[in-house]
Design an enzyme around this catalytic site. Structure first.
Site, PDB file in Angstrom:
ATOM      1  N   GLY A  11     -60.329  19.126  20.576  1.00 41.65           N
ATOM      2  CA  GLY A  11     -60.139  18.406  19.324  1.00 41.65           C
ATOM      3  C   GLY A  11     -59.415  19.226  18.272  1.00 41.65           C
ATOM      4  O   GLY A  11     -59.058  20.392  18.482  1.00 41.65           O
ATOM      5  N   ALA A  69     -67.680  15.320  18.228  1.00 45.22           N
ATOM      6  CA  ALA A  69     -68.370  14.315  17.416  1.00 45.22           C
ATOM      7  C   ALA A  69     -67.574  13.026  17.428  1.00 45.22           C
ATOM      8  O   ALA A  69     -66.400  13.005  17.821  1.00 45.22           O
ATOM      9  CB  ALA A  69     -68.533  14.805  15.977  1.00 45.22           C
ATOM     10  N   THR A 110     -70.592  17.158   7.837  1.00 43.15           N
ATOM     11  CA  THR A 110     -69.569  16.561   6.976  1.00 43.15           C
ATOM     12  C   THR A 110     -70.028  16.448   5.520  1.00 43.15           C
ATOM     13  O   THR A 110     -71.235  16.385   5.238  1.00 43.15           O
ATOM     14  CB  THR A 110     -69.216  15.150   7.495  1.00 43.15           C
ATOM     15  OG1 THR A 110     -68.321  14.507   6.584  1.00 43.15           O
ATOM     16  CG2 THR A 110     -70.458  14.279   7.600  1.00 43.15           C
ATOM     17  N   ASP A 111     -69.056  16.365   4.612  1.00 41.82           N
ATOM     18  CA  ASP A 111     -69.363  16.095   3.208  1.00 41.82           C
ATOM     19  C   ASP A 111     -69.846  14.666   2.998  1.00 41.82           C
ATOM     20  O   ASP A 111     -70.434  14.341   1.964  1.00 41.82           O
ATOM     21  CB  ASP A 111     -68.142  16.372   2.323  1.00 41.82           C
ATOM     22  CG  ASP A 111     -66.901  15.581   2.725  1.00 41.82           C
ATOM     23  OD1 ASP A 111     -66.877  15.002   3.833  1.00 41.82           O
ATOM     24  OD2 ASP A 111     -65.949  15.543   1.923  1.00 41.82           O
ATOM     25  N   TYR A 133     -71.316   6.759   9.529  1.00 44.79           N
ATOM     26  CA  TYR A 133     -70.878   8.098   9.923  1.00 44.79           C
ATOM     27  C   TYR A 133     -71.715   9.163   9.219  1.00 44.79           C
ATOM     28  O   TYR A 133     -72.267  10.058   9.854  1.00 44.79           O
ATOM     29  CB  TYR A 133     -69.399   8.270   9.586  1.00 44.79           C
ATOM     30  CG  TYR A 133     -68.905   9.685   9.733  1.00 44.79           C
ATOM     31  CD1 TYR A 133     -68.969  10.341  10.954  1.00 44.79           C
ATOM     32  CD2 TYR A 133     -68.358  10.372   8.640  1.00 44.79           C
ATOM     33  CE1 TYR A 133     -68.510  11.653  11.089  1.00 44.79           C
ATOM     34  CE2 TYR A 133     -67.897  11.662   8.770  1.00 44.79           C
ATOM     35  CZ  TYR A 133     -67.973  12.304   9.990  1.00 44.79           C
ATOM     36  OH  TYR A 133     -67.519  13.595  10.120  1.00 44.79           O
ATOM     37  N   LYS A 137     -74.403  11.849  10.954  1.00 47.31           N
ATOM     38  CA  LYS A 137     -74.248  13.300  10.849  1.00 47.31           C
ATOM     39  C   LYS A 137     -75.471  13.933  10.179  1.00 47.31           C
ATOM     40  O   LYS A 137     -75.883  15.037  10.548  1.00 47.31           O
ATOM     41  CB  LYS A 137     -72.974  13.637  10.087  1.00 47.31           C
ATOM     42  CG  LYS A 137     -71.690  13.249  10.820  1.00 47.31           C
ATOM     43  CD  LYS A 137     -71.557  13.927  12.175  1.00 47.31           C
ATOM     44  CE  LYS A 137     -71.126  15.362  12.051  1.00 47.31           C
ATOM     45  NZ  LYS A 137     -70.879  15.996  13.385  1.00 47.31           N
TER      46      LYS A 137
END
Length: 307
Positions: A11, A69, A110-111, A133, A137
Site C-alpha cells: 500500500g 486497512a 486516523t485523525d 471509517y 479505526k
C-alpha cells in the site's frame, strides 16, 4: 538480527516503510500483501486468523507494523462488515499473535476518530468519530489495547506519497479532474474548500516509524497512543491549486464552501504531535517540495493524465 513484519507492504504507506527500512543494517524486514503481492512479499489475508497465527509463529518477528486497512470512508459507510473485518478483527488477531511471541505491535489509525470541532487534538483527547471509517479505526485502537500490553497506535491524517495510481491518495486523486478542467469544453473542477486537512508525506511517516522501531530495538518501546501530522493546513481546493501550479496546468477550479460529501467528514482534525516531538522523533517535508517528488515519479504529459 532485528526482525520486522510489515503488514500491508504493497500500500501507499507500506511501500514507503519498506523503502525506509531496507537500508537499516542488521534489520530483516518481512513484507506481506494481499491484493498486490510481489516477488518479495508474503501473500497474507489478515482476515484469516489461522493464516495470521501461522505467519507470526513461523516468522517470529520482534516487531509488527499493521499498515493494512480499509481506509476509504465511503466504502466503510456502505460495507461496515468489511470495515470491521479489516480495521478491528484483523488488528485483534495480529496483536494476539504478536503478543504470544512477545513482539511489539504498531497499528496505524486516523485523525477521523475525532469529530473535528475542537482542534488541535492531543493523543488523550476524547474521540468522537462521525463516520463508519472513524468508528472502525477507533474500535481497532481499542482492540489493540485490549489484546496486548506491548502495543502502540500511531494516528495519522491525510497521507500522500509515491503512488501507483492517481486514486491511491486523496491528494493525487484530484489530478484527473484538474487535468480535465483544462481541456476544450472541459468541466470546471469543483473542490471542497470547507474541510481543513493536514497532508502528510508517507516517506516522513516511514522515517517516524523507523525511529519508533529503533527505540523498541533498544528496549524502549513506545506504548499507548501517539500522533504524527504535517503542519500545513489546507483544503482540497487549496491542494488542487498547488497541484495545478506544480503541474503547470491552467486549471479551472471552483471552491465548494459547504460540506458536500455523502459520507460525513470532520471539519478540522488537526493532530498534535507533542508526544513524539518530546522524544525527538519526527521529520516534515514541505508540501510543495514533497508533491514535486511524487509527481516526478508518476507519468503524465501534455496535460493528459496517464493512469
Amino acid at each position: 538480527m532485528f526482525k520486522i513484519a510489515v503488514i500491508g507492504a504493497s500500500g501507499l504507506l507500506g511501500r514507503a516503510l519498506i523503502e525506509e527500512l531496507a537500508s537499516q543494517a542488521g534489520w530483516h524486514v518481512i513484507a506481506t500483501a494481499f491484493s498486490r503481492p510481489g516477488p518479495n512479499t508474503v501473500a497474507l489475508d489478515i482476515r484469516d486468523a489461522r493464516a495470521v497465527a501461522d505467519f507470526v509463529e513461523r516468522e517470529a518477528p520482534d516487531a509488527l507494523v499493521i499498515a493494512a486497512a480499509e481506509r476509504r470512508p465511503d466504502v466503510c459507510e456502505h460495507d461496515p462488515a468489511l470495515a470491521r473485518a479489516l480495521n478491528v478483527d484483523a488488528v485483534r488477531t495480529l496483536a494476539a499473535a504478536a503478543d504470544r511471541r512477545g513482539a511489539w505491535t504498531l497499528s496505524i489509525s486516523t485523525d477521523y476518530v475525532f469529530d473535528g470541532t475542537h482542534p488541535p487534538y492531543q493523543h488523550d483527547s476524547t474521540p468522537a468519530p462521525l463516520n463508519a471509517y472513524g468508528r472502525s479505526k477507533l474500535e481497532g485502537e481499542r482492540a489493540l489495547a485490549e489484546t496486548t500490553g506491548l502495543g502502540c497506535v500511531l494516528r495519522l491524517p491525510l497521507l500522500y506519497g509515491p503512488i501507483v495510481s492517481w486514486a491511491e491518495s486523496a491528494v493525487t486523486s484530484l489530478v484527473p479532474a484538474i487535468a480535465a478542467s483544462t481541456l476544450p469544453n472541459g468541466k470546471v473542477a469543483v473542490m471542497d474548500a470547507w474541510a481543513i486537512r493536514y497532508p502528510t508525506f508517507t516517506p516522513d511517516v516511514a522515517f517516524v516509524i523507523r525511529q519508533m522501531l529503533e527505540r523498541h530495538a533498544r528496549g524502549e518501546a513506545i506504548r499507548g497512543v501517539v500522533q504524527w501530522s504535517g503542519d500545513e493546513p489546507m483544503t482540497k481546493y487549496e491542494i488542487a491549486v498547488r497541484l495545478a501550479q506544480t503541474l503547470q496546468l491552467d486549471a479551472h477550479l471552483t471552491a465548494q464552501r459547504t460540506p458536500a460529501d455523502a459520507t460525513p467528514r470532520p471539519h478540522n482534525c488537526h493532530l498534535a504531535s507533542n508526544r513524539l516531538d518530546a522524544l525527538g522523533i519526527g521529520r516534515r517535508t514541505a508540501f510543495d517540495i514533497a508533491i514535486r517528488q511524487v509527481l516526478a515519479r508518476f507519468p503524465w504529459r501534455d496535460g493528459t493524465v496517464q493512469a
